[in-house]
Design an enzyme around this catalytic site. Structure first.
Site, PDB file in Angstrom:
ATOM      1  CE1 TYR B 130      -4.563  68.888   7.551  1.00 57.82           C
ATOM      2  CE2 TYR B 130      -3.901  70.949   8.586  1.00 57.82           C
ATOM      3  CZ  TYR B 130      -3.671  69.613   8.322  1.00 57.82           C
ATOM      4  OH  TYR B 130      -2.561  68.989   8.849  1.00 57.82           O
ATOM      5  CD  GLN B 191      -0.735  62.283   6.592  1.00 59.11           C
ATOM      6  OE1 GLN B 191      -0.097  62.813   5.687  1.00 59.11           O
ATOM      7  NE2 GLN B 191      -0.301  62.290   7.850  1.00 59.11           N
ATOM      8  CB  SER B 237      -0.665  87.297   8.881  1.00 57.90           C
ATOM      9  OG  SER B 237      -1.799  88.064   9.109  1.00 57.90           O
ATOM     10  CD  GLN B 259      -1.741  90.766  11.332  1.00 51.89           C
ATOM     11  OE1 GLN B 259      -1.461  89.861  10.573  1.00 51.89           O
ATOM     12  NE2 GLN B 259      -2.829  90.740  12.082  1.00 51.89           N
ATOM     13  CG  HIS B 262      -0.247  85.875  13.345  1.00 49.41           C
ATOM     14  ND1 HIS B 262      -0.986  84.805  13.776  1.00 49.41           N
ATOM     15  CD2 HIS B 262      -1.090  86.926  13.333  1.00 49.41           C
ATOM     16  CE1 HIS B 262      -2.241  85.199  14.010  1.00 49.41           C
ATOM     17  NE2 HIS B 262      -2.320  86.491  13.765  1.00 49.41           N
ATOM     18  CD  GLU B 327      -4.103  88.489   6.001  1.00 47.53           C
ATOM     19  OE1 GLU B 327      -2.902  88.737   6.271  1.00 47.53           O
ATOM     20  OE2 GLU B 327      -4.704  87.478   6.401  1.00 47.53           O
ATOM     21  CG  HIS B 328      -5.387  92.002   8.676  1.00 47.21           C
ATOM     22  ND1 HIS B 328      -4.367  91.078   8.597  1.00 47.21           N
ATOM     23  CD2 HIS B 328      -6.488  91.311   9.048  1.00 47.21           C
ATOM     24  CE1 HIS B 328      -4.831  89.880   8.916  1.00 47.21           C
ATOM     25  NE2 HIS B 328      -6.116  89.978   9.195  1.00 47.21           N
ATOM     26  CG  ASP B 361      -6.857  88.486  14.091  1.00 46.01           C
ATOM     27  OD1 ASP B 361      -7.051  88.460  12.870  1.00 46.01           O
ATOM     28  OD2 ASP B 361      -5.802  88.909  14.609  1.00 46.01           O
ATOM     29  CD  GLU B 415     -18.957  80.688 -31.902  1.00 45.43           C
ATOM     30  OE1 GLU B 415     -19.305  79.646 -31.312  1.00 45.43           O
ATOM     31  OE2 GLU B 415     -18.752  81.768 -31.306  1.00 45.43           O
ATOM     32  CG  HIS B 420     -23.999  74.483 -31.181  1.00 45.69           C
ATOM     33  ND1 HIS B 420     -23.131  73.438 -31.360  1.00 45.69           N
ATOM     34  CD2 HIS B 420     -23.759  74.948 -29.926  1.00 45.69           C
ATOM     35  CE1 HIS B 420     -22.411  73.279 -30.253  1.00 45.69           C
ATOM     36  NE2 HIS B 420     -22.773  74.186 -29.366  1.00 45.69           N
TER      37      HIS B 420
END
Lengths: 435, 435
Positions: B130, B191, B237, B259, B262, B327-328, B361, B415, B420
């Site tokens: 995406y 969609q 971020s 950052q 963003h 994250e960073h 990045d 069991e 088995h």
């Protein structure tokens, strides 16, 4: 009677597609109840867990009795026979040996600009393992979940296992001891998942939760995903056996039944290039079903979801197998090893007639937590990788930044992210000034 | 003004915990709408996608125009400047080189019983990526998602990218071309996710979907999870910079702003052992904010979620960093390399003052799709591993089965899984009879 299909049937494609798409499990919608339970545990902590355990498990606990004491664990373990203990220890040793090979290597290198690049793997700090109580309380699942976590280096591994009416399975506690589990709590259901994810006064939170459970547990795991990591939500078990005529039909029948006996929603499929052999296996299944302890469950699974598919040759078998993407794939053919190399989508492959799938459930070494419901197309069984994570590393030198910085600046500009570009430009300007 | 904290403040723990727990993003509840969209695409296929694209993107499509033709792609790519193209190609080459090292090895060995054990990695057959349209349409994200898939060996890689009012970003198409994407569809929203997961008459289904998107896309990915694999749902971020006084405050300010620009929900944190340096960075941020193109966004992020934390020493910095699990993480200290080795939880580490986060990045080589919202405690950035899966292999010999089969039989009995045990016993009996 299972379905009989042949790739030469005019309606084969429609019937095979129906088999692939068959909905085998009704998931009750318990999401609303689970949301309330999680909110309650977040708000009231221990007391919520205690109240819910009293209601669902008919067991009165206090903050001091939520967790098994070392003495309680020792007392339960003393009930385990020497033979059972030895079997668990052999299984644990083999599972540990297999999973120890899964630890990936750290890496670090200099590229042609002089930049240092690489990555480093580190374990999850704390993990929680859900173990179902009651009938489906499987010590083998404790080993299969706990050992990869410990091999990964998880410092703190907690088990939650409900003990309805106070009934404990000593083998589960023994398996936990052998696997090196650090904490065992006698709680279950969505409340146990909430306690692991958010913590209570008595139960510190964990970072990752794995292990099978009922619809409430599955819904709770979905809800806490993001706050903590979770493993896949498992569906009913499946096996596909590909077998030629050079097999004992009774062996194949037992392999099919060892999935079918798990659950009425389980699915056992046979693909063979010999229709007579297929019928012989069906007869052998019927014969075994007459005396099998779990014949009600296994019989329902075989009747409703079982199928025997006749193919023209092994090329067709491979193509159908990849469309099924089976959780367990057993290859009982003369060239089983070569056939295995042609399979693209399967959770685990058992090669040759001397490798019944049950070996993989208990003692082979590979994990028995495997992708169900065709998800072997995109996911793997449980492994050490589920309990570690990777940190990427980079270190630029002035020379490296001079070489690649201008391109970064250009791309930042094209994405209208000015500060990104300026953070590179400020450094390049220093270099250009001879800084 | 960002928050100023010091570990010597009496209320530090409360304020730091509040910072960690701050809810930075309102996720609108679009789940009901998304469920309807997915059901519509499953029921009506192409026509549903076309109707929804007309409604949401004001674009009239037909089954024949859902997909970009090679001629259309070539025409868009011709609009890209040589410099932009060269920057994308350098980035792609570096990302490809880094990710090529991630391919894990297959393994196969014989254990002490003579059993053959191992595993094999295979690529996902088809993946969908995406790509957001409009303002947040980032060609760098195309490279970061598509290249690992192609390195993994994904045969069929499809992109969906909405083109509201028919407006296309040529750089996105160019990045897709460079990365080797096989199909590009001009659709977006829930969609597009539904079309990738379930397929339509024109769009074949995929097995795995990755890539960022808005609330509708995120909700749709959650819903199709299980039918297909998905990557993590990304939050806003974050960056944490740990810096001592031996840095240019302006460099650090720009790294924090890269950052903050963003997203108003982004978070930029500085930890320093020198309070004066912290104030100097705050001043430098304010100065840069006066002229920054995205000052409205960056300023809001810095004001609402930014913080400068003074610590006594780097031991405290490491401990706080692991609680943040950023994250960073940018390490601008004299012993940055050693400091990196002491960090346990971080998505990506940028070592030393010559490594601004923006390099990562775009062009460093490591992936920029990284775990947000403290999930670096249990998860990793996007990699080749997201596009491959492991099949475990076992092959018993009669001798191996004789050695370990009895323990499997014992565990099956414990069991209550009789079939088995019988599947192992039938084979052991044959051996005992002299095969």
């Amino acid at each position: 009677m299972p379905q009989f299909l042949s790739t030469t049937d005019p309606d084969f494609e429609a019937r095979f597609s129906a088999l692939l798409g068959a909905k085998r499990e009704d998931s009750p919608d318990v999401d609303h109840i689970v949301a309330e339970i999680i909110a309650d545990v977040r708000a009231r902590g221990d007391q919520a867990v205690i109240d819910l355990t009293a209601r669902f498990d008919r067991l009165d606990l206090t903050p001091a009795t939520l967790r098994f004491t070392p003495e309680e664990i020792a007392a339960e373990c003393a009930l385990v026979s020497d033979d059972d203990r030895a079997a668990l220890e052999l299984a644990a040793a083999r599972i540990r040996a297999y999973h120890s090979r899964q630890m990936p290597e750290d890496a670090s290198w200099a590229d042609d600009t002089g930049a240092m690049l690489g990555w480093r793997w580190t374990p999850v700090s704390a993990a929680g393992l859900y173990v179902p109580g009651g009938l489906a309380s499987y010590p083998s699942s404790v080993l299969m979940n706990a050992i990869p976590a410990k091999v990964a280096g998880v410092q703190r591994l907690a088990i939650v296992v409900p003990t309805p009416d106070g009934v404990t399975n000593p083998l589960v506690l023994m398996a936990a001891q052998i696997a090196g589990v650090d904490e065992i709590y006698r709680i279950g259901g969505a409340q146990a998942i909430a306690a692991l994810a958010y913590g209570t006064q008595t139960i510190p939170p964990v970072d990752k939760i794995t292990g099978p459970g009922n619809a409430f547990v599955a819904a709770a795991k979905r809800r806490v995903f993001g706050k903590v990591g979770i493993d896949m939500i498992a569906g009913p078990s499946e096996i596909l056996v590909i077998a030629d005529r050079d097999n004992d039909p009774d062996w194949i029948a037992l392999d099919l039944l060892s999935q079918a006996e798990h659950d009425e929603s389980a699915q056992s499929l046979l693909i063979t290039d010999d229709a007579d052999f297929g019928r012989a296996v069906a007869d052998a299944v019927d014969k075994r079903l007459q005396t099998l302890e779990r014949r009600a469950i296994a019989g329902a699974s075989w009747r409703d979801f079982g199928a025997i598919i006749t193919v023209a040759d092994m090329d067709e078998a491979v193509a159908l197998s990849d469309r099924i993407a089976p959780e367990h794939l057993e290859l009982c053919t003369t060239d089983a090893e070569a056939l295995a190399g042609r399979i693209t989508h399967a959770g685990a492959i058992f090669i040759g007639g001397w490798t019944p799938e049950a070996i993989g459930d208990y003692i082979g070494g590979p994990n028995h937590v495997l992708p169900t419901a065709r998800s072997a197309r995109f996911s793997s069984g449980l492994s050490v990788m589920d309990f570690i994570k990777r940190t990427t590393l980079s270190r630029m030198t002035p020379e490296a930044l001079a070489a690649i910085g201008p391109a970064a600046e250009r791309l930042a500009k094209s994405e209208s992210l000015q500060a990104h570009g300026l953070s590179v430009r400020a450094r390049l300007d220093r270099l250009n000034r001879g800084g």
